[in-house]
Design an enzyme around this catalytic site. Structure first.
Site, short mmCIF file in Angstrom:
data_model
loop_
_atom_site.label_atom_id
_atom_site.label_comp_id
_atom_site.label_asym_id
_atom_site.label_seq_id
_atom_site.Cartn_x
_atom_site.Cartn_y
_atom_site.Cartn_z
N LYS A 160 0.83 -1.20 0.00
CA LYS A 160 0.00 0.00 0.00
C LYS A 160 0.86 1.26 0.00
O LYS A 160 0.61 2.20 -0.76
CB LYS A 160 -0.93 0.02 1.21
N ASP A 220 -6.36 0.51 1.65
CA ASP A 220 -6.11 0.23 3.06
C ASP A 220 -7.36 -0.39 3.66
O ASP A 220 -8.34 -0.70 2.95
CB ASP A 220 -5.70 1.49 3.82
#
Length: 217
Positions: A121, A139
């Protein structure tokens, strides 16, 4: 609504609400963005923005943070949580940028993911916001909203990422992940919306609202 129809509505409505969403983490270049995103793991953006001025005064380049004492870095980043791990990662990745990448943040997802403390991420955020490469960082918050809006049934953020990339145009990814974050914070929070409260939830799944009303009747 089909899944694609829900996605089309989300894209249109978020574009109206957040036509030009800002990057929530304060930074001046790819390196300071990388450090800020690393610090944001399990920490709010507000807290990160309170901490990074002191950190970047200590060092705002790989060379300066590689030379900074680990204890000094740790003292500054401790309020972010996971202070020892984050401080060590910041110092180590700064050194690796010097030895392996000529002191520059690499514009490569694979190279970024090989840096200490940089996960998938974080690497995608840097690729999207520092280099403008189409990326869709997912996320836990985006994962939750995508499930709530019926855009994915993925059990992991990686599956959700794949589903969202199939549903939305590639040229919308970089802006859209920020738009979803802002909408989630302001309208579709984990506690404030149960899938029947916010505008997007009501539009995508009106049957939930009806079922809720029937239960109360």
């Amino acid at each position: 609504m089909t899944r694609q129809e829900r996605a089309d509505h989300v894209l249109k409505r978020l574009g109206q609400l957040y036509p030009d969403p800002p990057i929530p983490l304060d930074h001046t270049d790819a390196f300071t963005l990388l450090v800020a995103v690393l610090l944001s793991a399990q920490c709010t953006d507000v807290r990160v923005n309170q901490i990074t001025p002191a950190l970047f005064k200590l060092g705002n380049t790989p060379a300066k943070l590689a030379e900074a004492p680990l204890e000094d870095i740790m003292a500054i980043v401790r309020p972010c949580g996971l202070g020892p791990q984050k401080a060590k990662a910041i110092k180590e990745l700064s050194g690796l940028l010097l030895t392996k990448h000529q002191g520059q943040v690499p514009a490569s997802l694979e190279a970024l993911e090989q840096l200490p403390g940089v996960g998938h991420k974080t690497a995608q955020v840097v690729m999207a916001q520092a280099f403008g490469e189409p990326s869709f960082p997912v996320d836990t918050h985006i994962h939750r909203l995508a499930q709530r809006w019926g855009l994915t049934t993925g059990k992991s953020v990686l599956q959700t990422e794949r589903d969202l990339k199939r549903l939305f145009p590639k040229d919308s990814w970089n802006k859209l992940h920020l738009q979803i974050i802002f909408y989630g914070r302001e309208h579709c929070t984990a506690r404030g919306c149960d899938g029947t409260v916010c505008e997007i939830c009501r539009t995508c799944f009106p049957e939930r609202q009806k079922a809720k009303c029937n239960r109360k009747a």
